[in-house]
Design a protein around this motif. Sequence first.
Motif, mmCIF file in Angstrom:
data_model
loop_
_atom_site.group_PDB
_atom_site.id
_atom_site.type_symbol
_atom_site.label_atom_id
_atom_site.label_comp_id
_atom_site.label_asym_id
_atom_site.label_seq_id
_atom_site.Cartn_x
_atom_site.Cartn_y
_atom_site.Cartn_z
ATOM 1 N N ARG A 1 0.916 -1.071 -0.008
ATOM 2 C CA ARG A 1 0.003 -0.091 -0.162
ATOM 3 C C ARG A 1 0.838 1.511 0.004
ATOM 4 N NH1 ARG A 1 -5.016 1.913 2.178
ATOM 5 N NH2 ARG A 1 -5.040 4.082 1.532
ATOM 6 N N LEU A 2 1.845 1.052 0.605
ATOM 7 C CA LEU A 2 2.765 2.230 0.806
ATOM 8 C C LEU A 2 3.688 2.618 -0.350
ATOM 9 C CD1 LEU A 2 3.706 1.939 4.585
ATOM 10 C CD2 LEU A 2 2.195 3.566 3.468
ATOM 11 N N LEU A 3 4.306 1.335 -0.873
ATOM 12 C CA LEU A 3 5.409 1.592 -2.011
ATOM 13 C C LEU A 3 4.800 1.285 -3.255
ATOM 14 C CD1 LEU A 3 8.362 0.004 -0.223
ATOM 15 C CD2 LEU A 3 7.589 2.443 -0.143
ATOM 16 N N GLY A 4 3.680 0.696 -3.227
ATOM 17 C CA GLY A 4 3.032 0.516 -4.513
ATOM 18 C C GLY A 4 3.557 -0.914 -5.279
ATOM 19 N N GLU A 5 3.044 -1.417 -6.349
ATOM 20 C CA GLU A 5 3.407 -2.455 -7.110
ATOM 21 C C GLU A 5 4.191 -2.330 -8.500
ATOM 22 O OE1 GLU A 5 -0.217 -5.133 -7.072
ATOM 23 O OE2 GLU A 5 -0.085 -5.315 -4.996
ATOM 24 N N ASP A 6 4.553 -1.130 -8.685
ATOM 25 C CA ASP A 6 5.275 -0.985 -9.711
ATOM 26 C C ASP A 6 6.881 -1.525 -9.698
ATOM 27 O OD1 ASP A 6 6.763 -0.049 -12.241
ATOM 28 O OD2 ASP A 6 5.588 1.755 -12.264
ATOM 29 N N VAL A 7 7.023 -2.739 -10.041
ATOM 30 C CA VAL A 7 8.475 -3.301 -9.912
ATOM 31 C C VAL A 7 9.364 -2.829 -10.585
ATOM 32 C CG1 VAL A 7 7.347 -5.658 -8.882
ATOM 33 C CG2 VAL A 7 7.731 -5.362 -11.453
ATOM 34 N N GLU A 8 9.092 -2.336 -11.625
ATOM 35 C CA GLU A 8 10.188 -1.513 -12.678
ATOM 36 C C GLU A 8 10.766 -0.331 -11.893
ATOM 37 O OE1 GLU A 8 9.028 -0.895 -16.522
ATOM 38 O OE2 GLU A 8 8.686 -3.207 -17.078
ATOM 39 N N LYS A 9 9.564 0.475 -11.403
ATOM 40 C CA LYS A 9 10.155 1.759 -10.680
ATOM 41 C C LYS A 9 10.642 1.394 -9.416
ATOM 42 C CE LYS A 9 7.630 5.811 -8.645
ATOM 43 N NZ LYS A 9 6.393 6.596 -8.536
ATOM 44 N N LEU A 10 10.470 0.400 -8.729
ATOM 45 C CA LEU A 10 11.132 0.104 -7.376
ATOM 46 C C LEU A 10 12.643 -0.451 -7.872
ATOM 47 C CD1 LEU A 10 8.077 -1.713 -5.451
ATOM 48 C CD2 LEU A 10 9.135 0.319 -5.088
ATOM 49 N N ASP A 11 12.632 -1.184 -8.924
ATOM 50 C CA ASP A 11 13.864 -1.682 -9.275
ATOM 51 C C ASP A 11 14.871 -0.619 -9.534
ATOM 52 O OD1 ASP A 11 15.500 -3.783 -9.461
ATOM 53 O OD2 ASP A 11 15.332 -3.890 -11.766
ATOM 54 N N ALA A 12 14.195 0.416 -10.071
ATOM 55 C CA ALA A 12 14.928 1.788 -10.672
ATOM 56 C C ALA A 12 15.602 2.593 -9.589
ATOM 57 C CB ALA A 12 14.316 2.447 -11.739
ATOM 58 N N ASP A 13 14.697 2.587 -8.239
ATOM 59 C CA ASP A 13 14.916 3.571 -7.373
ATOM 60 C C ASP A 13 16.142 2.843 -6.297
ATOM 61 O OD1 ASP A 13 14.768 4.850 -4.896
ATOM 62 O OD2 ASP A 13 12.646 4.759 -4.743
ATOM 63 N N THR A 14 17.246 3.634 -6.435
ATOM 64 C CA THR A 14 18.261 3.200 -5.701
ATOM 65 C C THR A 14 18.758 4.483 -4.421
ATOM 66 O OG1 THR A 14 19.729 4.690 -7.106
ATOM 67 C CG2 THR A 14 19.461 2.206 -7.543
ATOM 68 N N SER A 15 17.475 5.001 -3.994
ATOM 69 C CA SER A 15 17.617 5.846 -2.955
ATOM 70 C C SER A 15 17.972 5.397 -1.739
ATOM 71 C CB SER A 15 16.414 6.766 -2.694
ATOM 72 O OG SER A 15 15.178 5.766 -2.381
ATOM 73 N N LEU A 16 18.152 4.140 -1.510
ATOM 74 C CA LEU A 16 18.323 3.615 -0.216
ATOM 75 C C LEU A 16 19.723 2.992 -0.335
ATOM 76 C CD1 LEU A 16 15.181 1.971 1.325
ATOM 77 C CD2 LEU A 16 15.816 4.173 1.514
ATOM 78 N N GLY A 17 20.471 3.030 -1.442
ATOM 79 C CA GLY A 17 21.697 2.474 -1.763
ATOM 80 C C GLY A 17 21.863 1.428 -2.690
ATOM 81 N N GLU A 18 20.709 0.777 -2.892
ATOM 82 C CA GLU A 18 20.452 -0.344 -3.759
ATOM 83 C C GLU A 18 19.195 -0.394 -4.433
ATOM 84 O OE1 GLU A 18 21.266 -3.951 -1.798
ATOM 85 O OE2 GLU A 18 19.505 -3.905 -0.718
ATOM 86 N N SER A 19 18.769 -1.315 -5.362
ATOM 87 C CA SER A 19 17.577 -1.296 -5.969
ATOM 88 C C SER A 19 16.555 -1.701 -4.528
ATOM 89 C CB SER A 19 17.428 -2.476 -6.786
ATOM 90 O OG SER A 19 15.990 -2.886 -6.767
ATOM 91 N N LEU A 20 15.673 -0.628 -4.581
ATOM 92 C CA LEU A 20 14.574 -0.921 -3.283
ATOM 93 C C LEU A 20 13.782 -2.057 -3.681
ATOM 94 C CD1 LEU A 20 13.040 0.544 -1.231
ATOM 95 C CD2 LEU A 20 11.436 1.702 -2.784
ATOM 96 N N LEU A 21 13.577 -2.556 -4.882
ATOM 97 C CA LEU A 21 12.913 -3.961 -4.992
ATOM 98 C C LEU A 21 14.066 -5.026 -4.544
ATOM 99 C CD1 LEU A 21 10.724 -5.797 -6.255
ATOM 100 C CD2 LEU A 21 12.083 -5.864 -8.424
ATOM 101 N N LYS A 22 15.152 -4.958 -4.559
ATOM 102 C CA LYS A 22 16.150 -6.147 -3.953
ATOM 103 C C LYS A 22 15.915 -6.093 -2.641
ATOM 104 C CE LYS A 22 21.014 -7.375 -3.879
ATOM 105 N NZ LYS A 22 22.405 -6.984 -4.263
ATOM 106 N N THR A 23 15.770 -4.683 -1.651
ATOM 107 C CA THR A 23 15.883 -4.556 -0.493
ATOM 108 C C THR A 23 14.433 -5.335 0.108
ATOM 109 O OG1 THR A 23 17.046 -2.360 -0.640
ATOM 110 C CG2 THR A 23 15.632 -2.687 1.204
#
Length: 340
Positions: free
Chosen positions: A198-220
């Motif tokens: 609910r908070l981060l959504g289910e757009d896995v491509e967007k999550l994979d591209a988000d490296t704001s935490l130092g690595e892919s957010l999807l991987k995290t």
Amino acid sequence: MDEKKKITYADAGVDVTRGYDVVGRIKAHAASTFNRNVLQGLGSFGGFYSLDGENGDVLVAGTDGVGTKLKYAFLSGNNDTVGIDCVAMCVNDIVCQGAKPLLFLDYIATGRINPEVVASVVKGVADGCKQAGCALVGGETAEMPGMYGAGEYDLAGFSVGIVKRDKIINGATITPGCALVGLASSGLHSNGFSLVRRLLGEDVEKLDADTSLGESLLKTILTPTRIYVKNLLTLAGEFDILGLANITGGGFIENIPRIFPNGVGCRVDIKSFPRPPLFELLAEKSRLSDAELYNTFNMGIGMVAAVAATDADRFVARCNALGEKAYVIGETVGGSGVIL
């Protein structure tokens, strides 16, 4: 999304009170099946079945699933680690009673079997079993057209461990003044994902591209649940561990008190251990209070051990030597519940 509105687990569709209601309704049905070998009141993270009488071997069983973390797995095609989660959710409960996991079985249900996906999932299960030191002795794959959407599946598991009756860890001797030692989690583990989605959504491509935490957010997000079994069994052989709490659904607030006798509660210093960046992100997006956050997520601590205060420093040092990241996070007190 209203930027000012707090977003709770209930807002994500999970009402924990329904779960409590279910437990109350089914207890009598389960109890009606018990025989003299079923041991009650010895622990809260596994079911006990005595094999050899008063002081012999006791089997400890646990079962669980991966939950909606699976959505990120099959939406992204990263199916190779959720099997580790499945094993972890079972064996981390079993080891809380001091039991060594012996065997594991898995269950995979899907609308249409994809052999490659199933093989990838089971590889993860096997990897988890190796980490826990138990054998994957069987399982079931069910093809159920119409029950699941395209590419979707569910995954659950069951494990059995063994412990001598006089070695069971059950919290019975915990008194006020004991130390609580927290072992770091590897991340979210496998609970709270209905709220995470609910908070981060289910757009896995967007999550994979988000490296704001130092690595892919999807991987995290998909980092598998840490399996504590081997290290905890080593520690149990060297220290008098009074109680162990697996921090899963219900977070600190529900899980830690499960190991305490009546009249014992605890005080936890949430500044005594680091809060990983992912939890900071979830706190920011959800706007939940600390009490609500620590009643939903593990917040960076995946297992809590109760030990004598005089053992605390040595216990932490030994945990760290074994490869864990351990912290004295609080102490037991008179009363009940958890004070943050």
